[in-house]
Design a protein around this motif. Structure first.
Motif, PDB file in Angstrom:
ATOM      1  N   GLN A  51       0.583  -1.284  -0.113  1.00 18.70           N
ATOM      2  CA  GLN A  51      -0.108  -0.098  -0.118  1.00 18.70           C
ATOM      3  C   GLN A  51       1.036   1.255   0.044  1.00 18.70           C
ATOM      4  N   GLY A  52       0.741   2.002  -0.980  1.00 22.09           N
ATOM      5  CA  GLY A  52       1.523   3.355  -1.128  1.00 22.09           C
ATOM      6  C   GLY A  52       0.572   4.272  -0.187  1.00 22.09           C
ATOM      7  N   SER A  53       1.229   5.380   0.320  1.00 25.83           N
ATOM      8  CA  SER A  53       0.934   6.288   1.226  1.00 25.83           C
ATOM      9  C   SER A  53      -0.152   7.280   0.634  1.00 25.83           C
ATOM     10  N   TYR A  54       0.099   7.502  -0.734  1.00 20.56           N
ATOM     11  CA  TYR A  54      -0.707   8.292  -1.590  1.00 20.56           C
ATOM     12  C   TYR A  54      -1.940   7.753  -2.256  1.00 20.56           C
ATOM     13  N   ASP A  55      -1.795   6.165  -2.117  1.00 18.17           N
ATOM     14  CA  ASP A  55      -3.197   5.336  -2.858  1.00 18.17           C
ATOM     15  C   ASP A  55      -4.540   5.732  -2.043  1.00 18.17           C
ATOM     16  N   GLN A  56      -5.366   6.051  -2.809  1.00 23.99           N
ATOM     17  CA  GLN A  56      -6.681   6.532  -2.152  1.00 23.99           C
ATOM     18  C   GLN A  56      -7.538   5.262  -1.943  1.00 23.99           C
ATOM     19  N   GLN A  57      -7.205   4.154  -2.655  1.00 23.09           N
ATOM     20  CA  GLN A  57      -7.976   2.776  -2.093  1.00 23.09           C
ATOM     21  C   GLN A  57      -7.119   1.779  -1.520  1.00 23.09           C
ATOM     22  N   ASN A  58      -7.913   1.177  -0.688  1.00 17.08           N
ATOM     23  CA  ASN A  58      -7.131  -0.087  -0.087  1.00 17.08           C
ATOM     24  C   ASN A  58      -6.679  -0.978  -0.921  1.00 17.08           C
ATOM     25  N   ALA A  59      -5.374  -1.679  -0.648  1.00 21.56           N
ATOM     26  CA  ALA A  59      -4.980  -2.478  -1.809  1.00 21.56           C
ATOM     27  C   ALA A  59      -5.658  -3.835  -1.278  1.00 21.56           C
ATOM     28  N   THR A  60      -5.666  -4.874  -2.369  1.00 23.47           N
ATOM     29  CA  THR A  60      -6.318  -6.086  -2.290  1.00 23.47           C
ATOM     30  C   THR A  60      -5.485  -7.035  -3.141  1.00 23.47           C
ATOM     31  N   GLU A  61      -5.269  -8.398  -2.914  1.00 27.69           N
ATOM     32  CA  GLU A  61      -4.444  -9.202  -3.377  1.00 27.69           C
ATOM     33  C   GLU A  61      -5.077 -10.514  -3.293  1.00 27.69           C
ATOM     34  N   GLY A  62      -6.005 -10.979  -3.932  1.00 26.16           N
ATOM     35  CA  GLY A  62      -6.521 -12.294  -3.773  1.00 26.16           C
ATOM     36  C   GLY A  62      -7.448 -12.350  -2.290  1.00 26.16           C
ATOM     37  N   ARG A  63      -7.025 -13.217  -1.487  1.00 28.23           N
ATOM     38  CA  ARG A  63      -7.630 -13.316  -0.097  1.00 28.23           C
ATOM     39  C   ARG A  63      -7.176 -12.203   1.143  1.00 28.23           C
ATOM     40  N   TYR A  64      -6.207 -11.405   0.413  1.00 19.50           N
ATOM     41  CA  TYR A  64      -5.537 -10.612   1.061  1.00 19.50           C
ATOM     42  C   TYR A  64      -6.160  -9.109   0.982  1.00 19.50           C
ATOM     43  N   SER A  65      -6.295  -8.290   1.825  1.00 18.84           N
ATOM     44  CA  SER A  65      -6.587  -7.103   2.059  1.00 18.84           C
ATOM     45  C   SER A  65      -5.686  -6.203   2.862  1.00 18.84           C
ATOM     46  N   LEU A  66      -5.594  -4.970   2.644  1.00 17.65           N
ATOM     47  CA  LEU A  66      -5.157  -3.992   3.670  1.00 17.65           C
ATOM     48  C   LEU A  66      -5.925  -2.880   3.926  1.00 17.65           C
ATOM     49  N   ASN A  67      -6.240  -2.798   5.208  1.00 23.05           N
ATOM     50  CA  ASN A  67      -7.162  -1.851   5.660  1.00 23.05           C
ATOM     51  C   ASN A  67      -6.266  -0.814   6.180  1.00 23.05           C
ATOM     52  N   PHE A  68      -6.283   0.229   5.208  1.00 24.04           N
ATOM     53  CA  PHE A  68      -5.402   1.540   5.547  1.00 24.04           C
ATOM     54  C   PHE A  68      -5.881   2.741   5.902  1.00 24.04           C
ATOM     55  N   GLN A  69      -5.632   2.963   7.259  1.00 20.54           N
ATOM     56  CA  GLN A  69      -6.267   4.181   7.833  1.00 20.54           C
ATOM     57  C   GLN A  69      -5.148   5.273   8.085  1.00 20.54           C
ATOM     58  N   LYS A  70      -5.062   6.230   7.076  1.00 22.45           N
ATOM     59  CA  LYS A  70      -3.748   7.089   7.342  1.00 22.45           C
ATOM     60  C   LYS A  70      -3.890   8.004   8.320  1.00 22.45           C
ATOM     61  N   ALA A  71      -4.988   8.570   8.883  1.00 25.45           N
ATOM     62  CA  ALA A  71      -5.147   9.509  10.035  1.00 25.45           C
ATOM     63  C   ALA A  71      -4.889   8.696  11.137  1.00 25.45           C
ATOM     64  N   ARG A  72      -5.098   7.437  11.403  1.00 28.48           N
ATOM     65  CA  ARG A  72      -4.741   6.549  12.520  1.00 28.48           C
ATOM     66  C   ARG A  72      -3.346   5.981  12.371  1.00 28.48           C
ATOM     67  N   LYS A  73      -2.504   6.075  11.352  1.00 28.10           N
ATOM     68  CA  LYS A  73      -1.457   5.488  10.986  1.00 28.10           C
ATOM     69  C   LYS A  73      -1.608   4.023  11.200  1.00 28.10           C
ATOM     70  N   SER A  74      -2.455   3.284  10.870  1.00 26.01           N
ATOM     71  CA  SER A  74      -2.681   1.872  10.790  1.00 26.01           C
ATOM     72  C   SER A  74      -2.735   1.249   9.526  1.00 26.01           C
ATOM     73  N   ALA A  75      -2.329   0.011   9.419  1.00 22.14           N
ATOM     74  CA  ALA A  75      -2.119  -0.703   8.007  1.00 22.14           C
ATOM     75  C   ALA A  75      -2.592  -2.184   8.405  1.00 22.14           C
ATOM     76  N   ASN A  76      -3.809  -2.458   8.637  1.00 26.27           N
ATOM     77  CA  ASN A  76      -3.950  -3.762   9.041  1.00 26.27           C
ATOM     78  C   ASN A  76      -4.076  -4.823   8.153  1.00 26.27           C
ATOM     79  N   LEU A  77      -3.933  -6.142   8.125  1.00 22.01           N
ATOM     80  CA  LEU A  77      -3.931  -6.845   7.023  1.00 22.01           C
ATOM     81  C   LEU A  77      -5.020  -8.039   7.326  1.00 22.01           C
ATOM     82  N   VAL A  78      -6.022  -8.045   6.625  1.00 23.97           N
ATOM     83  CA  VAL A  78      -7.239  -8.998   6.495  1.00 23.97           C
ATOM     84  C   VAL A  78      -6.976 -10.049   5.680  1.00 23.97           C
TER      85      VAL A  78
END
Lengths: 117, 113
Positions: A51-78
């Motif tokens: 996930q790039g910090s400038y990406d507007q949408q959360n990244a997804t790759e198959g069964r993996y998705s990244l819940n990116f919340q820039k204001a909270r500085k979190s990048a959880n993997l689902v």
């Protein structure tokens, strides 16, 4: 200075269920990239998602998705629909994206995921 | 495409001995990294090469660790003399350019007795 924090040393999940692995970060870089790697018992680090910090949408790759919340500085993997083969260590990492910065990855301490049948 | 190769996979030595690790990156990859992963921790960068030049070695213990990448391809990491706290997995990674995805090798597990 850059820092990655993973507060879950270990997690259990039932096969076929979804699981969220937490990651928070700290950086002064205006542009940065966030990564998740999987490390099975064999030891090799396997790239999962970016996930790039400038990406507007959360990244997804198959069964993996990244819940990116820039204001909270979190990048959880689902991980959806967990499989037995998902049992491994998972590392969150980041690096700066400026052309004059070192491209070294800064890793968290990892979360060990165990998928129960 | 062949991945990053490392050897040996395992090494056991006594403290104060010397040891060397070898890494062959993916063909054509200009950037090579050596990481140290102590048990229970995430990897930590020791040194980064761009072709055969050093980009970052700020966390390399230079009194005992050395690394080279002659001809900008293979690389060796040496520890002389080894200490107990050097017990770790040493991971080599490469990328086509510094800002691209890093591909990791299987690592060398070092035990210092």
């Amino acid at each position: 200075a850059q820092k990655i924090t993973q507060t879950q040393p270990g997690m259990f999940v039932q096969e076929k269920e979804a699981v969220t692995l937490d990651c928070t970060y700290d950086t002064s870089d205006p542009s940065y990239g966030l990564f998740w790697y999987k490390q099975p018992s064999s030891g090799e680090m396997i790239f999962l998602i970016y996930q790039g910090s400038y990406d507007q949408q959360n990244a997804t790759e198959g069964r993996y998705s990244l819940n990116f919340q820039k204001a909270r500085k979190s990048a959880n993997l689902v991980i959806s629909a967990s499989q037995l083969g998902d049992s491994a260590m998972y590392f969150c990492a980041m690096r700066g994206l400026r052309m004059d910065s070192s491209y070294k990855l800064i890793f968290g301490s990892g979360t060990r995921l165990l998928v129960r049948p | 495409e062949a991945g990053v190769a490392q050897s040996p996979r395992y090494k056991i030595i006594e403290k104060r001995q010397s040891v060397a690790f070898w890494c062959n990156p993916i063909s054509g990859h200009a950037t090579l990294y050596w990481y140290q992963q102590i048990l229970g921790q995430g990897p930590k960068l020791l040194i980064q090469f761009q072709n055969n030049g050093v980009v970052d070695d700020s966390q390399l213990p230079k009194d005992r660790f050395s690394a080279e990448r002659l001809k900008g391809v293979d690389s060796t990491l040496k520890i002389q003399p080894a200490k107990l706290e050097d017990s770790a997995v040493y991971l080599c990674a490469s990328s086509s350019e510094g800002y691209n995805e890093q591909f990791f090798g299987p690592g060398t597990r070092l035990t210092v007795l």
